[in-house]
Motif scaffolding. Structure first.
Motif, PDB file in Angstrom:
ATOM      1  N   THR A   1       0.838  -1.198   0.000  1.00 37.92           N
ATOM      2  CA  THR A   1       0.000   0.000   0.000  1.00 37.92           C
ATOM      3  C   THR A   1       0.875   1.251   0.000  1.00 37.92           C
ATOM      4  OG1 THR A   1      -1.758  -1.167   1.192  1.00 37.92           O
ATOM      5  CG2 THR A   1      -1.825   1.238   1.195  1.00 37.92           C
ATOM      6  N   LEU A   2       0.645   2.114  -0.967  1.00 34.18           N
ATOM      7  CA  LEU A   2       1.370   3.379  -1.089  1.00 34.18           C
ATOM      8  C   LEU A   2       0.377   4.532  -1.183  1.00 34.18           C
ATOM      9  CD1 LEU A   2       4.099   2.424  -3.750  1.00 34.18           C
ATOM     10  CD2 LEU A   2       4.403   2.597  -1.278  1.00 34.18           C
ATOM     11  N   ASP A   3       0.822   5.686  -0.694  1.00 30.83           N
ATOM     12  CA  ASP A   3       0.018   6.904  -0.827  1.00 30.83           C
ATOM     13  C   ASP A   3       0.283   7.493  -2.211  1.00 30.83           C
ATOM     14  OD1 ASP A   3      -1.060   6.697   1.734  1.00 30.83           O
ATOM     15  OD2 ASP A   3       0.660   7.721   2.634  1.00 30.83           O
ATOM     16  N   ILE A   4      -0.635   7.269  -3.123  1.00 27.83           N
ATOM     17  CA  ILE A   4      -0.475   7.707  -4.511  1.00 27.83           C
ATOM     18  C   ILE A   4      -1.091   9.087  -4.681  1.00 27.83           C
ATOM     19  CG2 ILE A   4      -0.998   7.193  -6.924  1.00 27.83           C
ATOM     20  CD1 ILE A   4       0.928   5.230  -5.702  1.00 27.83           C
TER      21      ILE A   4
ATOM     22  N   TYR B   1       1.388   6.783 -15.733  1.00 33.43           N
ATOM     23  CA  TYR B   1       0.995   6.384 -14.380  1.00 33.43           C
ATOM     24  C   TYR B   1       2.139   5.710 -13.630  1.00 33.43           C
ATOM     25  CZ  TYR B   1      -3.776   7.446 -15.767  1.00 33.43           C
ATOM     26  OH  TYR B   1      -4.908   8.089 -16.191  1.00 33.43           O
ATOM     27  N   ALA B   2       3.101   5.184 -14.347  1.00 31.35           N
ATOM     28  CA  ALA B   2       4.253   4.590 -13.666  1.00 31.35           C
ATOM     29  C   ALA B   2       5.008   5.638 -12.855  1.00 31.35           C
ATOM     30  CB  ALA B   2       5.176   3.929 -14.695  1.00 31.35           C
ATOM     31  N   LYS B   3       4.994   6.878 -13.326  1.00 33.76           N
ATOM     32  CA  LYS B   3       5.679   7.959 -12.601  1.00 33.76           C
ATOM     33  C   LYS B   3       5.003   8.208 -11.253  1.00 33.76           C
ATOM     34  CE  LYS B   3       7.487  12.650 -13.223  1.00 33.76           C
ATOM     35  NZ  LYS B   3       7.144  13.064 -11.850  1.00 33.76           N
ATOM     36  N   LEU B   4       3.683   8.005 -11.188  1.00 30.74           N
ATOM     37  CA  LEU B   4       2.987   8.193  -9.916  1.00 30.74           C
ATOM     38  C   LEU B   4       3.479   7.175  -8.880  1.00 30.74           C
ATOM     39  CD1 LEU B   4      -0.690   8.719 -11.188  1.00 30.74           C
ATOM     40  CD2 LEU B   4       1.099  10.427 -10.810  1.00 30.74           C
ATOM     41  N   VAL B   5       3.694   5.940  -9.318  1.00 30.35           N
ATOM     42  CA  VAL B   5       4.193   4.908  -8.415  1.00 30.35           C
ATOM     43  C   VAL B   5       5.620   5.235  -7.986  1.00 30.35           C
ATOM     44  CG1 VAL B   5       4.667   2.447  -8.164  1.00 30.35           C
ATOM     45  CG2 VAL B   5       2.706   3.196  -9.526  1.00 30.35           C
ATOM     46  N   GLN B   6       6.433   5.651  -8.928  1.00 27.61           N
ATOM     47  CA  GLN B   6       7.823   5.979  -8.610  1.00 27.61           C
ATOM     48  C   GLN B   6       7.903   7.170  -7.659  1.00 27.61           C
ATOM     49  OE1 GLN B   6       9.619   6.579 -12.440  1.00 27.61           O
ATOM     50  NE2 GLN B   6       9.374   4.427 -13.054  1.00 27.61           N
ATOM     51  N   ASP B   7       7.070   8.173  -7.866  1.00 28.41           N
ATOM     52  CA  ASP B   7       7.067   9.335  -6.958  1.00 28.41           C
ATOM     53  C   ASP B   7       6.650   8.929  -5.555  1.00 28.41           C
ATOM     54  OD1 ASP B   7       7.863  10.925  -9.040  1.00 28.41           O
ATOM     55  OD2 ASP B   7       5.853  11.701  -9.492  1.00 28.41           O
ATOM     56  N   ALA B   8       5.679   8.012  -5.441  1.00 22.75           N
ATOM     57  CA  ALA B   8       5.236   7.557  -4.127  1.00 22.75           C
ATOM     58  C   ALA B   8       6.346   6.791  -3.411  1.00 22.75           C
ATOM     59  CB  ALA B   8       3.997   6.681  -4.273  1.00 22.75           C
ATOM     60  N   LEU B   9       7.111   5.981  -4.151  1.00 16.98           N
ATOM     61  CA  LEU B   9       8.215   5.247  -3.546  1.00 16.98           C
ATOM     62  C   LEU B   9       9.343   6.189  -3.148  1.00 16.98           C
ATOM     63  CD1 LEU B   9       8.321   2.100  -5.871  1.00 16.98           C
ATOM     64  CD2 LEU B   9       7.783   2.121  -3.426  1.00 16.98           C
ATOM     65  N   ARG B  10       9.609   7.192  -3.988  1.00 16.93           N
ATOM     66  CA  ARG B  10      10.642   8.175  -3.622  1.00 16.93           C
ATOM     67  C   ARG B  10      10.255   8.920  -2.351  1.00 16.93           C
ATOM     68  NH1 ARG B  10      11.057   9.509  -9.408  1.00 16.93           N
ATOM     69  NH2 ARG B  10      13.101   8.871 -10.199  1.00 16.93           N
ATOM     70  N   GLU B  11       8.987   9.263  -2.239  1.00 14.71           N
ATOM     71  CA  GLU B  11       8.531   9.978  -1.040  1.00 14.71           C
ATOM     72  C   GLU B  11       8.612   9.072   0.186  1.00 14.71           C
ATOM     73  OE1 GLU B  11       4.557  12.392   0.543  1.00 14.71           O
ATOM     74  OE2 GLU B  11       4.673  11.640  -1.523  1.00 14.71           O
TER      75      GLU B  11
ATOM     76  N   LEU C   1      14.451  -0.222  -5.986  1.00 14.45           N
ATOM     77  CA  LEU C   1      13.296   0.236  -5.212  1.00 14.45           C
ATOM     78  C   LEU C   1      12.020   0.117  -6.028  1.00 14.45           C
ATOM     79  CD1 LEU C   1      12.169   1.609  -2.646  1.00 14.45           C
ATOM     80  CD2 LEU C   1      12.664   3.812  -3.752  1.00 14.45           C
ATOM     81  N   PHE C   2      12.065   0.523  -7.296  1.00 15.34           N
ATOM     82  CA  PHE C   2      10.872   0.474  -8.139  1.00 15.34           C
ATOM     83  C   PHE C   2      10.438  -0.966  -8.419  1.00 15.34           C
ATOM     84  CE2 PHE C   2      12.437   4.709 -10.118  1.00 15.34           C
ATOM     85  CZ  PHE C   2      12.006   5.391  -8.996  1.00 15.34           C
ATOM     86  N   SER C   3      11.384  -1.913  -8.357  1.00 24.11           N
ATOM     87  CA  SER C   3      11.048  -3.309  -8.655  1.00 24.11           C
ATOM     88  C   SER C   3      10.249  -3.969  -7.529  1.00 24.11           C
ATOM     89  CB  SER C   3      12.323  -4.118  -8.914  1.00 24.11           C
ATOM     90  OG  SER C   3      13.100  -4.235  -7.729  1.00 24.11           O
ATOM     91  N   LEU C   4      10.120  -3.276  -6.371  1.00 24.74           N
ATOM     92  CA  LEU C   4       9.272  -3.820  -5.316  1.00 24.74           C
ATOM     93  C   LEU C   4       7.823  -3.903  -5.760  1.00 24.74           C
ATOM     94  CD1 LEU C   4      10.658  -1.960  -2.152  1.00 24.74           C
ATOM     95  CD2 LEU C   4      11.333  -4.197  -3.049  1.00 24.74           C
TER      96      LEU C   4
END
Length: 435
Positions: A68-71, A94-104, A118-121
């Motif tokens: 669960t990520l805060d998108i 939309y992949a950028k939204l996932v990457q931004d959430a992981l970076r945050e 990290l993104f491969s999680l």
């Protein structure tokens, strides 16, 4: 004379030789019974081992790991022009939204290599889930909401215990740094397992965590429909003609011999026949359920004909003679009396034949139903695959996650076969007539 025979017989039954002979026969009978019992126990043991192996490997296919990520559905990424155009929403990154959430979530991760890990999680297909959410509810744009995304296959295997984290780092796919990130997510309650509904609703995929059997199930359904519509009426009509109308001569004897021989022909031969007739000659669409159904109908026909003839032959001749004696024609006697009474046996044989067709792979490989089909077929002429072929494809995939998918699909296929055979047994028991 009679008294002498009885006396001799009495002496023989009580003789030592006769008693030894009788004991020997009884020992042989006990050995035979024990051998039969041992054979049954051996078969059951091997079946139990097989089922245990399948279930132990495949039960985990029905659960899935999510993170669960805060998108943040940033409007600058999804709809920079603000016009809510459907095509623009569909093509957003939309992949950028996932990457931004992981970076945050992990702001200390900076290097390109570390970011890639990290993104491969998260599954590479997570962007399609976000795209679907926005298409269903455009009001999400500009909001930040928690979204449970499918984890990558390595994370999923780790969570299910197929990757031993106690091994040395070089001996496992999930490295120490990734384990540290997962421990943080686990501590915050962002990792959980849930029922894998996508296994039954998704089509095939190169990503094992997103691969499902929906396409194969629909393809099997269409293929069996074609098989039944072709083989059932032709098989029943053939059985009625051979039993009720055909004269016994060399031609009918030749037909009967060929029908019995076709029932024992290897199934791949029917695949070659389907390839030659339906693809090379008739030019029907390759890898389509209509071709698969026609090919399996050729294979199923002998089984249905033999079962239907046996069911028709089991109807007492007195019923036939009574109908003819009351003025019915041969056709009326056959279709109004013989066929209805033999229908339970015919249906039982048909279901068994369709069960055999459901589990066939070799004929369908010959007609091209072995291709990778990601979309769920929408009709009889669309490219499709079937359950046994899907299992064959997954079994040949190198990823560890496809092992559980293969076993899970086998469990579903076995479930369908058990249901069909159980239905045949219930049908026979319910409508069976004892003459």
């Amino acid at each position: 004379m009679t008294d002498q025979v009885q006396e001799a017989a009495g002496n023989g039954w009580q003789s030592e030789k006769f008693i030894k002979n009788l004991a020997k026969r009884k020992r042989a009978e006990r050995r035979f019974r024990l051998t039969g019992l041992l054979a049954i126990l051996t078969a059951l043991t091997l079946l139990g081992i097989l089922l245990f192996s399948i279930v132990s490997k495949g039960h985990s296919a029905f659960i899935q790991t999510t993170i669960t990520l805060d998108i943040t559905f940033a409007e600058s990424v999804i709809d920079p022009n603000g016009n809510r155009d459907a095509a623009e929403l569909r093509g957003a990154n939309y992949a950028k939204l996932v990457q931004d959430a992981l970076r945050e979530k992990f702001p200390d991760v900076k290097g390109r290599r570390d970011l890639r890990k990290l993104f491969s999680l998260i599954s590479n297909d997570a962007d399609s889930a976000l795209r679907e959410m926005v298409e269903n509810d455009p009001d999400l744009i500009g909001k930040t909401v928690p979204v449970a995304l499918v984890a990558g296959d390595d994370v999923d295997m780790l969570k299910k215990g197929y990757i031993d984290r106690s091994l040395a780092e070089d001996d496992r796919r999930v490295k120490d740094q990734e384990l540290a990130w997962l421990d943080v997510l686990e501590a915050e309650g962002d990792i959980e397992t849930r029922f894998n509904s996508g296994f039954f609703t998704n089509g095939d995929s190169r990503e094992p965590e997103k691969a499902g059997i929906a396409g194969a199930m629909v393809g099997s359904f269409y293929t069996l429909i074609v098989t039944m519509l072709i083989s059932f009426p032709i098989g029943v009509m053939t059985a009625i003609y051979l039993e009720e109308f055909a004269t016994k001569n060399k031609l009918t004897d030749l037909i009967e011999v060929n029908i019995n021989n076709l029932a024992a022909v290897p199934s791949i031969v029917f695949g070659l026949l389907g390839l030659a007739i339906f693809l090379n000659f008739a030019h029907l669409p390759r890898s389509a359920p209509i071709v698969g159904g026609l090919t399996l109908a050729l294979m199923t026909l002998p089984t249905i004909i033999i079962a239907a003839r046996a069911a028709i032959r089991a109807v007492p001749d007195s019923i036939r003679q009574a109908a003819l004696g009351l003025g019915a024609s041969n056709q009326q006697a056959a279709f109004h009396h013989i066929l209805p009474l033999s229908m339970p046996g015919i249906l039982t044989g048909t279901i068994i034949g369709l069960s055999q067709a459901l589990g066939e792979t070799a004929p369908l490989l010959m007609i091209g139903m072995v291709a990778f089909i990601a979309d769920i077929p929408g009709g009889f002429s669309d490219p499709a695959t079937v359950m046994p072929v899907q299992i064959f494809l997954w079994a040949d995939s190198p990823e560890r996650a496809f092992v559980e998918k293969t076993s899970g699909a086998i469990m579903v296929l076995l479930g369908f076969l058990i249901i069909m055979n159980a239905f045949a047994i219930v049908l026979r028991k319910k409508f069976e007539r004892r003459w």
